[in-house]
Write an enzyme that holds these catalytic residues in place. Structure first.
Site, short mmCIF file in Angstrom:
data_model
loop_
_atom_site.label_atom_id
_atom_site.label_comp_id
_atom_site.label_asym_id
_atom_site.label_seq_id
_atom_site.Cartn_x
_atom_site.Cartn_y
_atom_site.Cartn_z
NE ARG A 1 21.53 17.28 -19.48
CZ ARG A 1 21.97 16.02 -19.41
NH1 ARG A 1 21.16 15.05 -18.98
NH2 ARG A 1 23.20 15.71 -19.75
NE ARG B 1 21.23 15.62 -23.34
CZ ARG B 1 22.19 16.52 -23.21
NH1 ARG B 1 21.96 17.79 -23.51
NH2 ARG B 1 23.37 16.17 -22.78
CG ASP C 1 -1.15 31.43 -12.12
OD1 ASP C 1 -0.05 31.47 -12.68
OD2 ASP C 1 -1.27 31.41 -10.88
N GLY D 1 1.89 28.23 -12.86
CA GLY D 1 0.45 28.19 -13.12
C GLY D 1 -0.37 27.72 -11.95
NE ARG D 2 0.44 30.26 -6.31
CZ ARG D 2 0.31 31.51 -5.99
NH1 ARG D 2 -0.83 32.12 -6.13
NH2 ARG D 2 1.32 32.16 -5.49
N GLY E 1 1.48 38.54 -7.42
CA GLY E 1 2.69 38.40 -8.24
C GLY E 1 2.65 39.35 -9.42
O1 F6P Z 1 0.23 33.29 -9.34
C1 F6P Z 1 1.27 33.67 -10.16
C2 F6P Z 1 2.48 32.81 -9.92
O2 F6P Z 1 3.48 33.22 -10.83
C3 F6P Z 1 2.24 31.31 -9.99
O3 F6P Z 1 2.16 30.85 -11.30
C4 F6P Z 1 3.42 30.80 -9.19
O4 F6P Z 1 3.16 29.55 -8.60
C5 F6P Z 1 3.60 31.84 -8.14
O5 F6P Z 1 3.01 33.03 -8.62
C6 F6P Z 1 5.03 32.11 -7.77
O6 F6P Z 1 5.07 33.06 -6.75
P1 F6P Z 1 6.42 33.68 -6.19
O7 F6P Z 1 6.70 34.90 -7.01
O8 F6P Z 1 6.08 34.01 -4.78
O9 F6P Z 1 7.50 32.67 -6.31
#
Ligand code: F6P
Length: 380
Positions: A279, A178, A143, A186-187, A15
């Site tokens: 929200r 709210r 992350d 961040g996985r 990413g």
């Molecule tokens: O690993 C980086 C990250 O931005 C994560 O935080 C996220 O879960 C993932 O990539 C999202 O990936 P994509 O761009 O495939 O939606």
């Protein structure tokens, strides 16, 4: 004496994030100005090497001098799939690792600098071993979960953006009484949520490393309501898990599971248990895009210089790492194996608890709050 003329390659993998271009720029500056080497930018990560002919372009001080503060990556990237089981447009699965290795040799590279997260670095390392090529790694990922380095490129900018979101939401939450839930990426590592939650003054921060209970979160909000505070800010990492270790995932129409949706999941239950209007805000890829923070530009620049120096010293299979206020280097294998998550006993967790931030877990003070709390049964 400068090492003999060489041609090195650089690619960005996984990413994108802010600061990648600053690293590319530093690599080119060091390689050309200090060592007089040629640099080829490989396009679209390993796909550029697998293409026939390989897709790469010369990078020079002249064409990278102004990319320091540009977001994204001028080389393109990919975070889908593995070259060892590549799915092509017709849906068939093929191992394209040899094509990538052939591309490296066809370009006449003497080394490759790969800028990637743990997944990308693991793939590049496997290719380097299989193909007998020279690899140096630079850690990047919002992350911040690559092992043995305190910083990865992109994390600082992501925290800045997430913190600004929380900052901006306090007043609108207060104006409407709210509960605002900010769901961040961040996985499996909660670094962004923990940092932005503390920096933004959130009331509840939920991270994957600490299983949460809806009952504890709801009680925190009820106690705030009882003290006359009718608004609350929650920062939640996309991959948080409940006590049964279940996360919320979306299944796409093609059957792929993707993280996302925990904000809405919590919002409905918090509304049901506290009556508070809720929200949800999902900054999503905003955390990855745009101008890199000064901190990311510095980290990326320092990493780029140090990575080229490793090539000059012919010290391969190493990753540059930020440790003890300086750039060091570690074995790529060790960095991948030491996946870095939020330490539940670490400084930031202690800081959050010290500030009275609810982390959604059952602490000695909050265990009795669980009594009568609704049990989470289904996670879709
Ligand atoms: O690993 C980086 C990250 O931005 C994560 O935080 C996220 O879960 C993932 O990539 C999202 O990936 P994509 O761009 O495939 O939606």
């Amino acid at each position: 004496m400068a090492p003999a003329q060489r041609r090195i390659g650089v690619l960005t993998s996984g990413g994108d994030c802010a600061g990648l271009n600053a690293a590319i720029r530093a690599i080119v500056y060091r390689a050309q100005k200090t060592y007089g080497w040629e640099v080829l930018g490989i396009e679209q990560s390993t796909h550029g090497l697998a293409a026939s002919p390989p897709r790469a372009r010369p990078l020079t001080v002249h064409n990278v001098h102004d990319i320091l503060n540009q977001g994204g990556t001028i080389l393109g990237s990919t975070n889908s799939g593995s070259p060892f089981a590549h799915v092509d447009s017709s849906g068939s699965v093929k191992d394209i690792s040899q094509d990538i290795i052939d591309g490296y040799h066809e370009l006449g590279l003497s080394a490759l600098i790969g800028i990637g997260g743990d997944g990308s670095l693991a793939i590049l390392r496997k290719l380097a071993i299989q193909g007998g090529f020279n690899l140096v790694g630079i850690p990047k990922t919002i992350d911040n979960d690559v092992g043995l380095t305190e910083r990865a490129i992109g994390f600082s900018t992501a925290v800045n953006i997430a913190t600004e979101a929380v900052d901006r939401l306090h007043c609108t939450a207060a104006s409407h009484n709210r509960v605002m839930i900010v769901e961040v990426m961040g996985r499996d590592a909660g670094h962004i949520a923990m940092s932005a939650g503390i920096a933004g003054g959130a009331n509840v921060v939920l991270v994957p490393e600490i299983p949460y209970s809806i009952g504890v979160i709801a009680e925190t909000i009820r106690q705030r309501q009882a003290r006359g505070k009718h608004h609350s800010l929650i920062v939640v990492a996309e991959a948080v898990k409940n006590a049964d270790r279940e996360a919320v995932v979306n299944t796409t129409c093609t059957g792929q599971n993707r993280l996302g949706g925990i904000g809405n999941y919590l919002a409905e239950r918090i509304h049901a248990t506290t009556g508070a209007e809720t929200r949800v805000i999902v900054p999503g890829h905003l955390l990855r895009g745009g101008t890199p923070s000064p901190f990311d530009r510095l980290t990326a620049s320092a990493f780029g210089i140090a990575a080229v120096d490793l090539v000059a010293q012919e010290r391969y299979d190493r990753m540059v790492a930020w440790q003890d206020r300086q750039v060091k280097d570690v074995a790529i294998e060790d960095a991948i194996n030491e996946y870095a998550t939020v330490d539940p006993d670490g400084t930031l967790v202690k800081t959050a608890r010290g500030l009275g931030i609810c982390l959604g877990d059952c602490t000695p003070d909050s265990c009795d709050l669980m009594v009568g709390a609704p049990k989470v049964t289904a996670i879709v």
